[in-house]
Design an enzyme around this catalytic site. Structure first.
Site, PDB file in Angstrom:
ATOM      1  N   GLY A  23     -27.259  13.927 -24.149  1.00 52.54           N
ATOM      2  CA  GLY A  23     -27.864  12.949 -23.160  1.00 52.54           C
ATOM      3  C   GLY A  23     -28.228  11.763 -23.645  1.00 52.54           C
ATOM      4  O   GLY A  23     -27.527  11.372 -24.752  1.00 52.54           O
ATOM      5  N   SER A  48     -20.280  21.967 -19.593  1.00 54.50           N
ATOM      6  CA  SER A  48     -21.138  20.978 -19.538  1.00 54.50           C
ATOM      7  C   SER A  48     -20.383  19.421 -19.215  1.00 54.50           C
ATOM      8  O   SER A  48     -19.071  19.437 -19.906  1.00 54.50           O
ATOM      9  CB  SER A  48     -21.752  20.559 -20.750  1.00 54.50           C
ATOM     10  N   ASP A  80     -36.987  18.676 -23.136  1.00 54.69           N
ATOM     11  CA  ASP A  80     -38.166  19.402 -23.619  1.00 54.69           C
ATOM     12  C   ASP A  80     -38.285  20.532 -23.067  1.00 54.69           C
ATOM     13  O   ASP A  80     -38.538  21.663 -23.398  1.00 54.69           O
ATOM     14  CB  ASP A  80     -39.455  18.688 -23.249  1.00 54.69           C
ATOM     15  N   HIS A 105     -38.355  14.591 -30.376  1.00 48.69           N
ATOM     16  CA  HIS A 105     -40.097  14.451 -29.929  1.00 48.69           C
ATOM     17  C   HIS A 105     -40.479  15.735 -30.210  1.00 48.69           C
ATOM     18  O   HIS A 105     -39.810  16.902 -30.309  1.00 48.69           O
ATOM     19  CB  HIS A 105     -39.671  14.477 -28.391  1.00 48.69           C
ATOM     20  N   GLU A 192     -46.449   7.322 -21.743  1.00 45.59           N
ATOM     21  CA  GLU A 192     -45.529   7.320 -20.499  1.00 45.59           C
ATOM     22  C   GLU A 192     -46.286   7.522 -19.244  1.00 45.59           C
ATOM     23  O   GLU A 192     -46.033   7.038 -18.448  1.00 45.59           O
ATOM     24  CB  GLU A 192     -44.497   8.718 -20.906  1.00 45.59           C
TER      25      GLU A 192
END
Length: 329
Positions: A23, A48, A80, A105, A192
């Site tokens: 992504g 995918s 996530d 992350h 965010e």
């Protein structure tokens, strides 16, 4: 700050880096590492839509479990909310002692939705920008600044590998700061929610609505409250708040000083502290995990409602006439 001279790509030589996901960040990490001379394989689920894109970029694509088995460095760049599920089903059995598991992350490690076994290194390399910018700046010879953090250092070389990886994706060209998984996760979520996405989006929406409800043309409201925001943010990015204020008119600067605090009030700041507390306690993480387990019903409803809002329909019409910007997303 760490720069190119502080990192050595030799720590990645003789190793295969498995990038799981293709992504926003995945495509940039995989292509930049490949261009840096690193052996890269991409892990995607069969069927995918990203398989063709990755193969067109000259990358080898394997099912997630096979890619994780191939990689001695396994970078999880899936959304996530998918980490825990995919880790248990397709990644965990492929991780062997001596491997290095990386993330973009810290969410899933900090909130323990993923629990790597003993004997493996765990780190993160997080560019402070979206993947398309990470890729574009790499190709231009510059780089997006980034963060590294080490959660587990079984080998004693986890930091060296994380820095080498950051160099491979171009971050050491812009500068890299060492942090912790907790600090990266909590500050990223707060930024965010309170400022970059939640705060800015709601401020734009409220300003647009205020002008339209007062009878002003929606197109004028869009230009004043959304379109011009980029110009101001660019000035902040390049020169800081003081430099931005130097570049605007005295009238705008006076309005900034005297009216801004009437918008961002003590109550707003109290709400920011409450948002941070929810992040620190894990309340937000539990809420988001529960939302995904419930099929994202509320999330998808909110997304659809926002897409139909007047500021969006007005903006879409105006942007279609701006041939200097990309109108698709």
């Amino acid at each position: 700050m760490f720069y190119d001279n502080d990192a050595d790509l030799a720590h990645l030589q003789g190793k295969t880096v498995a990038i799981l996901g293709f992504g926003s960040q995945g495509h940039a990490h995989a292509q930049n590492l490949k261009d840096s001379g690193v052996d890269v394989v991409v892990g995607l689920r069969p069927g995918s839509g990203s398989v063709a894109q990755a193969e067109a970029a000259g990358l080898e694509v394997l099912p997630i479990a096979d890619a994780a088995s191939r990689g001695s460095i396994v970078t999880v760049l899936l959304p996530d909310e998918k980490h825990g599920e995919v880790w248990e089903a397709e990644i965990a059995d492929s991780i062997a002692q001596g491997d290095h598991v990386m993330f973009g992350h810290g969410f899933s490690i900090h909130y323990e939705t993923v629990k790597p076994p003993p004997g493996v290194d765990v780190s993160l390399a997080a560019p402070k920008g979206p993947g398309h910018l990470v890729r574009r700046q790499f190709l231009e010879g510059s780089g997006v600044p980034g963060l590294i953090a080490v959660h587990a250092d079984a080998s004693g070389t986890a930091k060296d590998v994380a820095l080498a990886y950051a160099k491979g994706i171009g971050c050491t060209r812009g500068g890299v700061i060492e942090t912790t998984f907790r600090e990266e996760t909590e500050t990223d979520l707060f930024g965010e929610q309170a400022v970059l996405c939640g705060g800015a989006s709601e401020l734009v929406q409220a300003g647009f609505d205020t002008l339209v409800e007062a009878g002003y043309d929606p197109q004028m409201a869009y230009f004043e409250c959304l379109h011009e925001l980029k110009l101001i943010v660019d000035l902040m990015y390049e020169k800081g708040l003081a430099g931005m204020r130097y570049s605007i008119s005295n009238t705008a600067e006076y309005g900034d000083y005297t009216r801004g605090k009437r918008v961002i009030t003590d109550e707003t700041r109290a709400n920011m502290r409450a948002i941070l507390a929810e992040i620190q306690s894990g309340q937000f993480a539990r809420e988001w995990i529960a939302e995904n387990r419930a099929g994202q019903e509320s999330f998808l409803r909110m997304r659809e409602e926002q897409a139909r809002s007047q500021v969006e329909t007005t903006g879409k019409e105006l942007r279609s006439k701006m041939d200097w910007i990309e109108t698709e997303f």
